[in-house]
Design a protein around this motif. Structure first.
Motif, PDB file in Angstrom:
ATOM      1  N   PHE A 205       0.823  -1.215   0.000  1.00 59.03           N
ATOM      2  CA  PHE A 205       0.000   0.000   0.000  1.00 59.03           C
ATOM      3  C   PHE A 205       0.853   1.261   0.000  1.00 59.03           C
ATOM      4  CE2 PHE A 205      -3.807  -2.340   0.432  1.00 59.03           C
ATOM      5  CZ  PHE A 205      -4.883  -1.470   0.358  1.00 59.03           C
ATOM      6  N   ILE A 206       2.095   1.136   0.460  1.00 58.25           N
ATOM      7  CA  ILE A 206       2.966   2.311   0.509  1.00 58.25           C
ATOM      8  C   ILE A 206       3.203   2.870  -0.885  1.00 58.25           C
ATOM      9  CG2 ILE A 206       5.266   3.135   1.167  1.00 58.25           C
ATOM     10  CD1 ILE A 206       5.293   1.085   3.397  1.00 58.25           C
ATOM     11  N   MET A 207       3.049   2.051  -1.910  1.00 58.43           N
ATOM     12  CA  MET A 207       3.259   2.538  -3.275  1.00 58.43           C
ATOM     13  C   MET A 207       2.281   3.651  -3.643  1.00 58.43           C
ATOM     14  SD  MET A 207       4.288  -0.810  -5.562  1.00 58.43           S
ATOM     15  CE  MET A 207       2.707  -1.644  -5.351  1.00 58.43           C
ATOM     16  N   ILE A 208       1.139   3.716  -2.943  1.00 59.46           N
ATOM     17  CA  ILE A 208       0.157   4.774  -3.195  1.00 59.46           C
ATOM     18  C   ILE A 208       0.679   6.126  -2.714  1.00 59.46           C
ATOM     19  CG2 ILE A 208      -2.179   5.599  -2.639  1.00 59.46           C
ATOM     20  CD1 ILE A 208      -2.894   2.606  -2.130  1.00 59.46           C
ATOM     21  N   ALA A 209       1.483   6.108  -1.650  1.00 55.42           N
ATOM     22  CA  ALA A 209       1.855   7.353  -0.980  1.00 55.42           C
ATOM     23  C   ALA A 209       2.678   8.326  -1.822  1.00 55.42           C
ATOM     24  CB  ALA A 209       2.593   7.033   0.324  1.00 55.42           C
ATOM     25  N   PRO A 210       3.719   7.877  -2.546  1.00 52.21           N
ATOM     26  CA  PRO A 210       4.540   8.867  -3.265  1.00 52.21           C
ATOM     27  C   PRO A 210       3.764   9.766  -4.228  1.00 52.21           C
ATOM     28  CG  PRO A 210       5.705   6.795  -3.117  1.00 52.21           C
ATOM     29  CD  PRO A 210       4.326   6.531  -2.605  1.00 52.21           C
ATOM     30  N   PRO A 211       2.929   9.214  -5.140  1.00 57.52           N
ATOM     31  CA  PRO A 211       2.198  10.141  -6.013  1.00 57.52           C
ATOM     32  C   PRO A 211       1.132  10.936  -5.271  1.00 57.52           C
ATOM     33  CG  PRO A 211       1.501   7.880  -6.423  1.00 57.52           C
ATOM     34  CD  PRO A 211       2.692   7.806  -5.516  1.00 57.52           C
ATOM     35  N   ILE A 240      -4.644   2.977  -6.058  1.00 59.40           N
ATOM     36  CA  ILE A 240      -5.758   2.630  -5.162  1.00 59.40           C
ATOM     37  C   ILE A 240      -6.576   1.508  -5.778  1.00 59.40           C
ATOM     38  CG2 ILE A 240      -8.025   3.436  -4.366  1.00 59.40           C
ATOM     39  CD1 ILE A 240      -6.031   4.479  -2.500  1.00 59.40           C
ATOM     40  N   LEU A 241      -6.905   1.645  -7.054  1.00 59.02           N
ATOM     41  CA  LEU A 241      -7.683   0.607  -7.748  1.00 59.02           C
ATOM     42  C   LEU A 241      -6.913  -0.708  -7.788  1.00 59.02           C
ATOM     43  CD1 LEU A 241      -9.072   2.718 -10.734  1.00 59.02           C
ATOM     44  CD2 LEU A 241     -10.293   2.014  -8.672  1.00 59.02           C
ATOM     45  N   PHE A 264      -1.517   5.584   6.139  1.00 58.86           N
ATOM     46  CA  PHE A 264      -1.039   6.870   5.629  1.00 58.86           C
ATOM     47  C   PHE A 264      -1.238   7.043   4.125  1.00 58.86           C
ATOM     48  CE2 PHE A 264       2.367   9.630   3.975  1.00 58.86           C
ATOM     49  CZ  PHE A 264       1.937  10.823   4.531  1.00 58.86           C
ATOM     50  N   PRO A 265      -0.969   6.013   3.308  1.00 58.70           N
ATOM     51  CA  PRO A 265      -1.227   6.191   1.875  1.00 58.70           C
ATOM     52  C   PRO A 265      -2.692   6.529   1.574  1.00 58.70           C
ATOM     53  CG  PRO A 265       0.173   4.293   2.237  1.00 58.70           C
ATOM     54  CD  PRO A 265      -0.295   4.728   3.587  1.00 58.70           C
ATOM     55  N   LEU A 266      -3.614   5.860   2.266  1.00 55.86           N
ATOM     56  CA  LEU A 266      -5.028   6.170   2.054  1.00 55.86           C
ATOM     57  C   LEU A 266      -5.360   7.578   2.541  1.00 55.86           C
ATOM     58  CD1 LEU A 266      -7.824   5.310   1.153  1.00 55.86           C
ATOM     59  CD2 LEU A 266      -8.160   4.194   3.372  1.00 55.86           C
ATOM     60  N   ALA A 267      -4.726   8.001   3.636  1.00 55.49           N
ATOM     61  CA  ALA A 267      -4.933   9.366   4.130  1.00 55.49           C
ATOM     62  C   ALA A 267      -4.438  10.397   3.124  1.00 55.49           C
ATOM     63  CB  ALA A 267      -4.219   9.548   5.469  1.00 55.49           C
ATOM     64  N   ALA A 268      -3.263  10.145   2.545  1.00 57.12           N
ATOM     65  CA  ALA A 268      -2.711  11.076   1.549  1.00 57.12           C
ATOM     66  C   ALA A 268      -3.630  11.162   0.339  1.00 57.12           C
ATOM     67  CB  ALA A 268      -1.318  10.616   1.134  1.00 57.12           C
ATOM     68  N   PHE A 269      -4.157  10.006  -0.097  1.00 62.73           N
ATOM     69  CA  PHE A 269      -5.078  10.011  -1.224  1.00 62.73           C
ATOM     70  C   PHE A 269      -6.365  10.775  -0.881  1.00 62.73           C
ATOM     71  CE2 PHE A 269      -8.761   8.108  -3.378  1.00 62.73           C
ATOM     72  CZ  PHE A 269      -8.438   8.405  -4.693  1.00 62.73           C
ATOM     73  N   THR A 270      -6.859  10.599   0.342  1.00 62.93           N
ATOM     74  CA  THR A 270      -8.072  11.303   0.766  1.00 62.93           C
ATOM     75  C   THR A 270      -7.864  12.813   0.749  1.00 62.93           C
ATOM     76  OG1 THR A 270      -8.693   9.430   2.184  1.00 62.93           O
ATOM     77  CG2 THR A 270      -9.747  11.545   2.645  1.00 62.93           C
ATOM     78  N   ILE A 271      -6.733  13.264   1.265  1.00 64.88           N
ATOM     79  CA  ILE A 271      -6.425  14.700   1.260  1.00 64.88           C
ATOM     80  C   ILE A 271      -6.335  15.217  -0.173  1.00 64.88           C
ATOM     81  CG2 ILE A 271      -4.688  16.430   1.859  1.00 64.88           C
ATOM     82  CD1 ILE A 271      -3.954  14.534   4.237  1.00 64.88           C
TER      83      ILE A 271
END
Length: 320
Positions: A205-211, A240-241, A264-271
């Motif tokens: 899931f951490i892969m979501i965080a950088p972008p 995410i998908l 955290f990655p999901l939080a970053a995406f939500t923001i």
């Protein structure tokens, strides 16, 4: 101090600092929701206090571990995978600075400066270790490697507001450039080598965080959403998908501290989604913001419950 407490302290994992990243991400998601969705300020303010207390408690506990069990701390710092979680502390500091930047500027500047200094120091140390790679093997490559390097992207989120624009561009450049390189290495490991161990699979899931974080930081630096910002946001949406497609596999995993990699990655995406809503005011981003914030909040409630239970029972404080 009793022998049981001593034993638990000795096996306190540095990865527990990832809880601060998740809680701070939730705090900032609710903070942005006050602007994007019109929710009350009280939610993120309570969450901020809880996050700060958590960070302070973990820091004190780990300092005690450093004093009483220095060999265990050194072993974690020398471990090719566990070392990646040390920057979770500095990232937590910078995220708290984001939350208080507009209300407690001097304190935020100090906290941000300390976090940024620790972050770049750990980045330089770890990259130097990679260059002199006698003890590094391909199986050590996991998405957790994004934390010490790509974590630099977080610095501009508060840095710009605190007046450190050029320094923020420096941190952003380091993080976004080496994100591309590390992503290639991680995908090479995932595709062509043995599967990531079960305990570390949530780190995918951490892969979501950088972008996602890159989008938030770039918008701060750029002063608005442009074409490159759209590329960063939709890259995170695709990831995410990709993770949603793999949920059946994640649901079978027993609880590990690495579950916090979901947060955290999901939080970053939500923001980022809330920022897209403010930019476009579209029904799609309004719905996605509500859905993401709800899922994030429920996820964090579950993670906090399981973590507290694991700490009370000692299940999370056992030798691996």
């Amino acid at each position: 101090m009793s022998s049981d407490i001593q034993s638990r302290l000795a096996h306190m994992p540095v990865a527990l600092f990832a809880t601060v990243m998740g809680l701070a991400g939730l705090t900032l998601a609710w903070r942005k929701a006050t602007e994007a969705l019109g929710v009350s300020d009280i939610v993120w303010q309570v969450l901020l206090v809880f996050t700060a207390v958590t960070l302070a408690s973990l820091a004190i506990s780990y300092l005690l571990k450093m004093r009483r069990h220095p060999n265990e701390v050194i072993a974690e710092f020398m471990h090719p995978i566990k070392i990646s979680f040390f920057p979770a502390f500095s990232i937590g500091l910078m995220l708290i600075a984001v939350a208080i930047a507009d209300s407690m500027t001097q304190l935020a500047t100090f906290i941000w400066g300390l976090g940024a200094l620790i972050q770049i120091t750990l980045t330089l140390y770890l990259m130097n270790q990679w260059i002199n790679h006698s003890r590094w093997q391909v199986q050590h490559t996991t998405p957790a490697w994004f934390i010490p390097i790509v974590g630099n992207i977080i610095a501009p989120i508060a840095g710009v507001e605190l007046g450190f624009t050029e320094v923020s561009w420096f941190f952003f450049s380091v993080g976004i450039f080496y994100w591309v390189i590390l992503k290639a290495l991680v995908f090479n490991r995932i595709i062509f080598h043995d599967a990531i161990p079960e305990r570390l699979q949530p780190t995918l899931f951490i892969m979501i965080a950088p972008p996602a974080v890159g989008f938030v930081a770039y918008v701060k630096l750029n002063g608005g959403i442009d074409n490159f910002a759209h590329i960063l946001y939709y890259s995170s949406l695709f990831l995410i998908l990709l993770m949603i497609v793999q949920l059946p596999r994640f649901r079978k995993l027993p609880f590990f501290v690495s579950w916090w990699a979901y947060s955290f990655p999901l939080a970053a995406f939500t923001i980022g989604t809330e920022m897209m809503l403010l930019h476009s005011n579209s029904l799609f981003f309004h719905t996605l913001s509500l859905f993401s914030l709800t899922v994030l909040s429920l996820l964090l409630a579950l993670l906090v419950f399981k973590t507290i239970r694991g700490l009370i029972t000692g299940a999370l404080l056992q030798p691996e």
